[in-house]
Design a protein around this motif. Structure first.
Motif, PDB file in Angstrom:
ATOM      1  N   GLU A   1       6.486   7.313  -2.358  1.00 14.45           N
ATOM      2  CA  GLU A   1       7.240   8.429  -1.783  1.00 14.45           C
ATOM      3  C   GLU A   1       8.740   8.173  -1.908  1.00 14.45           C
ATOM      4  OE1 GLU A   1       7.103  11.273   2.182  1.00 14.45           O
ATOM      5  OE2 GLU A   1       5.520   9.811   1.755  1.00 14.45           O
ATOM      6  N   GLN A   2       9.448   9.190  -2.345  1.00 15.41           N
ATOM      7  CA  GLN A   2      10.901   9.094  -2.475  1.00 15.41           C
ATOM      8  C   GLN A   2      11.551   9.488  -1.155  1.00 15.41           C
ATOM      9  OE1 GLN A   2      12.701  10.976  -5.979  1.00 15.41           O
ATOM     10  NE2 GLN A   2      14.312  11.779  -4.648  1.00 15.41           N
ATOM     11  N   TYR A   3      12.555   8.712  -0.750  1.00 16.58           N
ATOM     12  CA  TYR A   3      13.292   9.073   0.466  1.00 16.58           C
ATOM     13  C   TYR A   3      14.711   9.496   0.089  1.00 16.58           C
ATOM     14  CZ  TYR A   3      15.287   4.308   0.279  1.00 16.58           C
ATOM     15  OH  TYR A   3      15.930   3.156  -0.101  1.00 16.58           O
TER      16      TYR A   3
ATOM     17  N   GLU B   1       0.827  -1.215   0.000  1.00 17.79           N
ATOM     18  CA  GLU B   1       0.000   0.000   0.000  1.00 17.79           C
ATOM     19  C   GLU B   1       0.858   1.262   0.000  1.00 17.79           C
ATOM     20  OE1 GLU B   1      -3.517  -1.735   2.830  1.00 17.79           O
ATOM     21  OE2 GLU B   1      -1.458  -1.626   3.554  1.00 17.79           O
ATOM     22  N   LEU B   2       2.134   1.099   0.355  1.00 19.60           N
ATOM     23  CA  LEU B   2       3.068   2.221   0.365  1.00 19.60           C
ATOM     24  C   LEU B   2       4.385   1.766  -0.248  1.00 19.60           C
ATOM     25  CD1 LEU B   2       3.979   5.090   1.287  1.00 19.60           C
ATOM     26  CD2 LEU B   2       4.624   4.057   3.485  1.00 19.60           C
ATOM     27  N   VAL B   3       4.910   2.551  -1.175  1.00 17.48           N
ATOM     28  CA  VAL B   3       6.166   2.232  -1.855  1.00 17.48           C
ATOM     29  C   VAL B   3       7.168   3.351  -1.567  1.00 17.48           C
ATOM     30  CG1 VAL B   3       7.295   1.764  -4.056  1.00 17.48           C
ATOM     31  CG2 VAL B   3       4.922   1.034  -3.688  1.00 17.48           C
ATOM     32  N   LEU B   4       8.311   2.972  -1.012  1.00 18.08           N
ATOM     33  CA  LEU B   4       9.365   3.929  -0.691  1.00 18.08           C
ATOM     34  C   LEU B   4      10.581   3.612  -1.549  1.00 18.08           C
ATOM     35  CD1 LEU B   4       9.011   3.801   3.212  1.00 18.08           C
ATOM     36  CD2 LEU B   4       7.945   5.429   1.630  1.00 18.08           C
ATOM     37  N   TYR B   5      11.169   4.628  -2.149  1.00 18.74           N
ATOM     38  CA  TYR B   5      12.274   4.386  -3.075  1.00 18.74           C
ATOM     39  C   TYR B   5      13.246   5.565  -3.067  1.00 18.74           C
ATOM     40  CZ  TYR B   5       9.609   7.568  -6.034  1.00 18.74           C
ATOM     41  OH  TYR B   5       8.939   8.669  -6.512  1.00 18.74           O
ATOM     42  N   PRO B   6      14.546   5.297  -3.308  1.00 21.44           N
ATOM     43  CA  PRO B   6      15.527   6.378  -3.386  1.00 21.44           C
ATOM     44  C   PRO B   6      15.526   7.004  -4.780  1.00 21.44           C
ATOM     45  CG  PRO B   6      16.634   4.289  -3.663  1.00 21.44           C
ATOM     46  CD  PRO B   6      15.182   3.971  -3.394  1.00 21.44           C
ATOM     47  N   GLU B   7      16.204   8.118  -4.906  1.00 20.00           N
ATOM     48  CA  GLU B   7      16.206   8.856  -6.165  1.00 20.00           C
ATOM     49  C   GLU B   7      16.786   8.038  -7.314  1.00 20.00           C
ATOM     50  OE1 GLU B   7      17.694  13.206  -7.926  1.00 20.00           O
ATOM     51  OE2 GLU B   7      18.423  12.472  -5.995  1.00 20.00           O
ATOM     52  N   ASN B   8      17.787   7.181  -7.023  1.00 11.91           N
ATOM     53  CA  ASN B   8      18.455   6.446  -8.099  1.00 11.91           C
ATOM     54  C   ASN B   8      17.766   5.138  -8.464  1.00 11.91           C
ATOM     55  OD1 ASN B   8      19.121   5.203  -5.673  1.00 11.91           O
ATOM     56  ND2 ASN B   8      21.150   4.568  -6.371  1.00 11.91           N
ATOM     57  N   CYS B   9      16.589   4.886  -7.901  1.00  7.06           N
ATOM     58  CA  CYS B   9      15.846   3.676  -8.265  1.00  7.06           C
ATOM     59  C   CYS B   9      15.191   3.873  -9.625  1.00  7.06           C
ATOM     60  CB  CYS B   9      14.777   3.377  -7.217  1.00  7.06           C
ATOM     61  SG  CYS B   9      13.788   1.906  -7.584  1.00  7.06           S
ATOM     62  N   PRO B  10      15.487   3.027 -10.615  1.00  3.28           N
ATOM     63  CA  PRO B  10      14.869   3.175 -11.937  1.00  3.28           C
ATOM     64  C   PRO B  10      13.349   3.158 -11.844  1.00  3.28           C
ATOM     65  CG  PRO B  10      16.673   1.603 -12.032  1.00  3.28           C
ATOM     66  CD  PRO B  10      16.440   1.896 -10.580  1.00  3.28           C
ATOM     67  N   PHE B  11      12.709   4.022 -12.597  1.00  2.00           N
ATOM     68  CA  PHE B  11      11.255   4.146 -12.539  1.00  2.00           C
ATOM     69  C   PHE B  11      10.556   2.838 -12.886  1.00  2.00           C
ATOM     70  CE2 PHE B  11       7.228   4.967 -14.809  1.00  2.00           C
ATOM     71  CZ  PHE B  11       6.509   5.539 -13.767  1.00  2.00           C
ATOM     72  N   GLU B  12      11.182   2.009 -13.737  1.00  2.00           N
ATOM     73  CA  GLU B  12      10.553   0.754 -14.148  1.00  2.00           C
ATOM     74  C   GLU B  12      10.216  -0.140 -12.949  1.00  2.00           C
ATOM     75  OE1 GLU B  12      12.628   2.489 -17.511  1.00  2.00           O
ATOM     76  OE2 GLU B  12      13.265   2.010 -15.465  1.00  2.00           O
ATOM     77  N   PHE B  13      11.031  -0.079 -11.895  1.00  2.00           N
ATOM     78  CA  PHE B  13      10.760  -0.888 -10.707  1.00  2.00           C
ATOM     79  C   PHE B  13       9.537  -0.351  -9.964  1.00  2.00           C
ATOM     80  CE2 PHE B  13      15.083  -2.082 -11.613  1.00  2.00           C
ATOM     81  CZ  PHE B  13      15.205  -3.387 -11.149  1.00  2.00           C
ATOM     82  N   VAL B  14       9.520   0.950  -9.744  1.00  2.00           N
ATOM     83  CA  VAL B  14       8.405   1.570  -9.020  1.00  2.00           C
ATOM     84  C   VAL B  14       7.108   1.405  -9.799  1.00  2.00           C
ATOM     85  CG1 VAL B  14       7.537   3.731  -8.043  1.00  2.00           C
ATOM     86  CG2 VAL B  14       9.991   3.235  -7.983  1.00  2.00           C
ATOM     87  N   ASP B  15       7.195   1.464 -11.102  1.00  2.00           N
ATOM     88  CA  ASP B  15       6.001   1.415 -11.950  1.00  2.00           C
ATOM     89  C   ASP B  15       5.334   0.048 -11.928  1.00  2.00           C
ATOM     90  OD1 ASP B  15       4.270   2.861 -13.685  1.00  2.00           O
ATOM     91  OD2 ASP B  15       5.096   1.788 -15.400  1.00  2.00           O
ATOM     92  N   LEU B  16       6.075  -0.990 -11.528  1.00  2.00           N
ATOM     93  CA  LEU B  16       5.505  -2.330 -11.446  1.00  2.00           C
ATOM     94  C   LEU B  16       4.750  -2.565 -10.143  1.00  2.00           C
ATOM     95  CD1 LEU B  16       8.256  -4.628 -12.991  1.00  2.00           C
ATOM     96  CD2 LEU B  16       5.993  -4.148 -13.909  1.00  2.00           C
TER      97      LEU B  16
END
Length: 311
Positions: A262-264, A239-254
């Motif tokens: 939210e980016q940390y 229900e919540l996805v946390l990711y750093p700035e250098n995480c490729p968008f393709e991962f978050v988009d899945l």
């Protein structure tokens, strides 16, 4: 993304189709299935369309197209083999702010139609934006071969329980997790009778689980296709996805589309976000860089399991 995917409610809405050949037949059949009130303008029509007109399934205006015919329609299709006429229909529609599609002429289309897979209430649309119809046909065949035929029954069953489940489970989160357990049951793919679904429904409902949160750590690399099936499943449940700035968008988009994202920026911020999520009993997916050796991150992870992503 060139085209915005959308499903239009055409039920009982007036749609004009200019042209009455085989191309018009294909479009009109889909429009009628969506419940549209179809008017066909053409001096001659395909026998199939003539039959539909005789049954009063559609209205056939037996004449050549005239600009003053374009009244009160929400959508217009130009399907003739005369490019000049099709473009005139397009220009007339644009003057009246009516969405128009000139078949097989992309520059004159406000919208395009995807390849469709239908399982009752379940509809899956696939499109390449007109770039590769053969590839889309291949994808549709692949999807058709793996999607169970009982999807329509499952969708109807879920719809029939929308009110009763609210009486059993008070919160949206409880109901969501119930349906996730229900549809992930190993029996679902083989059920072909509603009575079997009802029995499974009661079994899952009586085996209630407390609403609890979870924390899943997924290492990312550069190749998103190396994600494991387990990773994808847990990412889709979060229900919540946390990711750093250098995480490729393709991962978050899945990840689950309606999940908060939210980016940390650093470990301290991440710790604060996780603390709040745990208090809210949320299911959280945290992306961390592959082979991260940060001591602070290791302390933050503690005994949590990190799902390794092989590269």
């Amino acid at each position: 993304m060139r085209y915005f995917p959308i499903f239009l409610d055409l039920n009982n809405k007036p749609v004009l189709v200019v042209g009455g050949g085989e191309v018009a037949c294909r479009k009109i059949d889909m429009l009628l299935r969506a419940g549209a009130k179809v008017t066909v303008v053409s001096p001659k029509v395909h026998p199939h369309l003539q039959h539909l007109a005789e049954e009063q399934t559609l209205l056939w205006v037996k004449s050549f197209y005239q600009s003053d015919m374009l009244v009160d329609y929400i959508q217009v299709w130009a399907t003739t083999d005369n490019p000049e006429l099709n473009h005139r229909v397009h220009d007339d529609a644009k003057k009246k702010n009516i969405m128009v599609n000139v078949v097989d002429d992309k520059p004159y289309c406000d919208f395009i139609t995807p390849s469709m897979i239908n399982r009752g209430r379940i509809q899956i649309a696939v499109s390449s934006g007109g770039a590769s119809p053969v590839l889309i046909r291949y994808l549709r065949e692949k999807l058709e071969s793996i999607l169970p035929q009982n999807l329509a029954m499952l969708a109807d069953f879920g719809a029939s329980k929308r009110n009763s489940i609210k009486q059993e489970l008070a919160t949206v989160d409880e109901r969501r997790k119930f349906w996730e357990r229900f549809f992930s049951s190993s029996q679902i793919s083989t059920v072909d009778e509603r009575s079997e679904l009802e029995s499974l429904y009661q079994d899952v409902l009586n085996n209630k689980e407390l609403v609890t949160g979870s924390l899943t750590w997924v290492e990312f690399g550069q190749d998103v296709e190396m994600l494991s099936i387990k990773s994808l499943r847990l990412m889709q449940e979060s229900e919540l996805v946390l990711y750093p700035e250098n995480c490729p968008f393709e991962f978050v988009d899945l990840c689950r589309r309606d999940a908060d994202r939210e980016q940390y920026d650093d470990v301290n911020q991440l710790a604060s976000l996780i603390k709040q999520a745990k208090a809210d009993k949320q299911r959280v997916c945290v992306f961390i860089e592959k082979d991260s050796t940060s001591m602070e991150l290791k302390l933050l992870i503690g005994n949590e399991v990190v799902i390794k992503v092989a590269q």
